[in-house]
Motif scaffolding. Structure first.
Motif, short mmCIF file in Angstrom:
data_model
loop_
_atom_site.label_atom_id
_atom_site.label_comp_id
_atom_site.label_asym_id
_atom_site.label_seq_id
_atom_site.Cartn_x
_atom_site.Cartn_y
_atom_site.Cartn_z
N TRP A 24 0.86 -1.18 0.00
CA TRP A 24 0.00 0.00 0.00
C TRP A 24 0.89 1.22 0.00
O TRP A 24 1.81 1.35 0.82
CB TRP A 24 -0.88 -0.02 1.23
CG TRP A 24 -1.84 1.12 1.35
CD1 TRP A 24 -2.81 1.47 0.46
CD2 TRP A 24 -1.94 2.06 2.42
NE1 TRP A 24 -3.52 2.55 0.91
CE2 TRP A 24 -3.01 2.94 2.11
CE3 TRP A 24 -1.25 2.23 3.62
CZ2 TRP A 24 -3.38 3.98 2.96
CZ3 TRP A 24 -1.62 3.26 4.46
CH2 TRP A 24 -2.67 4.13 4.14
N ARG A 50 -0.03 5.01 -0.29
CA ARG A 50 -0.92 6.15 -0.47
C ARG A 50 -0.13 7.46 -0.39
O ARG A 50 0.77 7.61 0.43
CB ARG A 50 -2.00 6.16 0.61
CG ARG A 50 -3.03 7.26 0.42
CD ARG A 50 -4.08 7.26 1.50
NE ARG A 50 -3.52 7.55 2.81
CZ ARG A 50 -4.24 7.69 3.91
NH1 ARG A 50 -5.55 7.51 3.85
NH2 ARG A 50 -3.66 7.95 5.06
N ASP A 73 -4.26 6.81 -4.14
CA ASP A 73 -4.24 5.61 -3.30
C ASP A 73 -4.15 4.43 -4.26
O ASP A 73 -5.09 4.14 -4.99
CB ASP A 73 -5.52 5.54 -2.46
CG ASP A 73 -5.64 4.26 -1.65
OD1 ASP A 73 -4.71 3.43 -1.71
OD2 ASP A 73 -6.66 4.09 -0.96
#
Length: 507
Positions: A412, A414, A419
């Protein structure tokens, strides 16, 4: 003839049904019980589960219904010895840097309601009597609510029927492992004195162990063990009978017991998750100690792993051999998980003065000191949250770009601008490029109908281990299938042709 018959409507079976429905697969889901469970042992919903729940727009609803526990407190001999903050450890790892406490019975009801909205009802009081694998489909004998029996044909049978799985027994597949000598107890209670009230508390003592999980308001779950001679009569135990030394060490007073139960725990993994056209999923395939809150989450991830593979095979986009990777990927993880939780549980419950000394004096000090190291904090969170789960040894995994290998979870990353998990809401193959995509790659994606997502290169991407301008092919369950530094379309073609896969096409 249906594509899949799902037996068992716990969280695992319901998730399998939801993911199949989203992909347009025909199925029936049956359960011999009259309704969802009224009580619950499984309480924790981990970050990786919530990440995948975004594929059905479920994550926000589950988080809203549950109770976030951002920290764990470790107590020993009546004093708090360590404080572990998930909010700090997981903030750069996942959108969900906490343990969500959400009782399984409430979780089941939410999943069943979501299935209902999609037009699917669980067929209650319907029992699988027997089945026969015909080589290209399964014929199941079902007992209906009126007591009658009927035959039902489906291409595949999914056994989500629990630890005592009649389907596993009928297949004659071994379930290797053992049973812990301790009796576990669970209790829903109202209490006074828990500080902080919205965090997980684990208390270790010389002869006792208890975990306290808050799930909103005055609702709390106690999980503990019974180790002495009382364990020989679990059917007669009450909350007053169990050891209260660790509970009292937390400085809490139990005002009222709403529900109390005892049970034994096994640590076992089946010898095969697949036999012909029949699959074992969740507790039917693996059971382990509740240490770390991994069990229900592992079953849910089993279901998601199997669902996209069934969908591709049913749609003619992959050969039947793709389904063998379900057994290989999930059984390897289950064995590793059973070993890990077994070692942890054995440490927590070991008898003897030396074990008591290490558990209550040494371990809390070491844990507190280690947690001050950022890399250790993140590692601990990743383990518990299942965000370390990788399929690097899978035949579906290939390549490396940056520090990310085929089989890894996509990190992940972001930023204020984007995102990179937003496109993962779609169930399907997709390609990510962090930087600029070449024109031939864009043409390939249009021709093969594989979505291409590009992200302007950011420092966050480098920190996460991604490589600028590399190609990351993602599976429908969002793990990295191929990491390709050069954006080679020839490598993409070889990847799919070697495995007989045709995303977006029918073979």
């Amino acid at each position: 003839m249906d594509d899949v018959l799902i037996v068992g409507a716990g969280p695992t079976g319901l998730v399998l049904a939801l993911w199949l429905k989203k992909q347009g697969i025909r199925f029936r889901i049956i359960d011999k019980s009259a309704g969802p469970g009224e009580t619950s042992r499984a309480m924790a919903v981990q970050a990786r589960t919530l990440e995948l729940y975004r594929q059905l727009d479920l994550a926000d609803a589950v988080v809203a219904a549950g109770h976030r526990n951002p920290n764990i407190n470790l107590w020993a001999r009546g004093k708090r010895r360590a404080h572990v903050s998930f909010a700090d450890a997981g903030t750069d790892v996942t959108p969900y840097p906490f343990v969500l406490v959400y009782p399984q019975d409430l979780h089941e009801r939410l999943l069943a309601e979501r299935l209902q909205v999609l037009g699917v009802e669980v067929e209650r009081r319907t029992e699988l009597v027997s089945f026969e694998d015909k080589g290209d489909h399964v014929v199941a004998r079902l007992r209906t609510p009126d007591g009658g029996e009927q035959n039902h044909e489906a291409r595949y049978l999914a056994g989500c029927d629990g630890a005592r799985s009649p389907i596993r027994h009928a297949l004659g597949i071994e379930f290797e492992g053992g049973t812990y000598k301790q009796i576990f107890y669970v209790a829903d209670v109202a209490l006074n004195g828990l500080e902080p009230a919205d965090e997980v508390h684990i208390a270790l003592d010389t002869s006792d162990f208890v975990a306290v999980l808050s799930y909103g308001g005055d609702r709390n779950r106690l999980i503990g063990t019974v180790k002495d001679e009382r364990a020989d009569r679990p059917e007669t135990l009450t909350f007053e009978d169990v050891g209260h030394q660790a509970i009292e060490g937390l400085g809490i007073e139990v005002r009222k017991v709403h529900w109390f139960s005892t049970y034994r725990v096994h640590h076992r993994v089946t010898g095969s998750f697949r036999r012909g056209h029949v699959f074992l999923v969740g507790d039917a395939a693996h059971v382990h100690s509740p240490a770390g809150g991994q069990g229900m989450n592992t079953g849910i991830l089993d279901a998601i792993n199997l669902a996209w593979k069934l969908a591709m095979v049913v749609k003619g986009q992959a050969p039947d051999s793709l389904l063998d990777s379900y057994d290989l990927e999930r059984r390897a993880f289950a064995r590793k998980l059973v070993d890990t939780t077994d070692r942890l549980f054995t440490f927590v419950t070991a008898d003897g003065s030396f074990a008591d000394f290490v558990r209550t004096r040494i371990a809390p000090v070491v844990a507190s000191a280690a947690y001050r190291i950022e890399s250790v904090r993140e590692f601990m969170f990743r383990m518990i949250s299942q965000t370390t789960l990788s399929y690097q040894e899978s035949p579906l995994s290939e390549g490396k770009a940056g520090s990310i290998e085929g089989g890894d979870r996509l990190p992940w990353a972001r930023s204020a601008a984007s995102d990179n998990y937003a496109p993962l809401a779609d169930i399907g193959w997709q390609i990510h490029v962090y930087g600029a995509a070449r024109s031939d790659l864009r043409s390939w994606c249009e021709r093969r109908r594989v979505p291409l997502h590009t992200f302007a290169w950011r420092p966050e991407h480098k920190k996460a281990g991604l490589q600028k301008n590399a190609l990351y092919l993602l599976r429908p369950d969002t793990w990295v299938a191929l990491a390709e530094p050069q954006q080679s379309t020839a490598t993409l073609d070889r990847y799919f042709s070697a495995r007989g896969l045709a995303p977006g096409e029918v073979l």
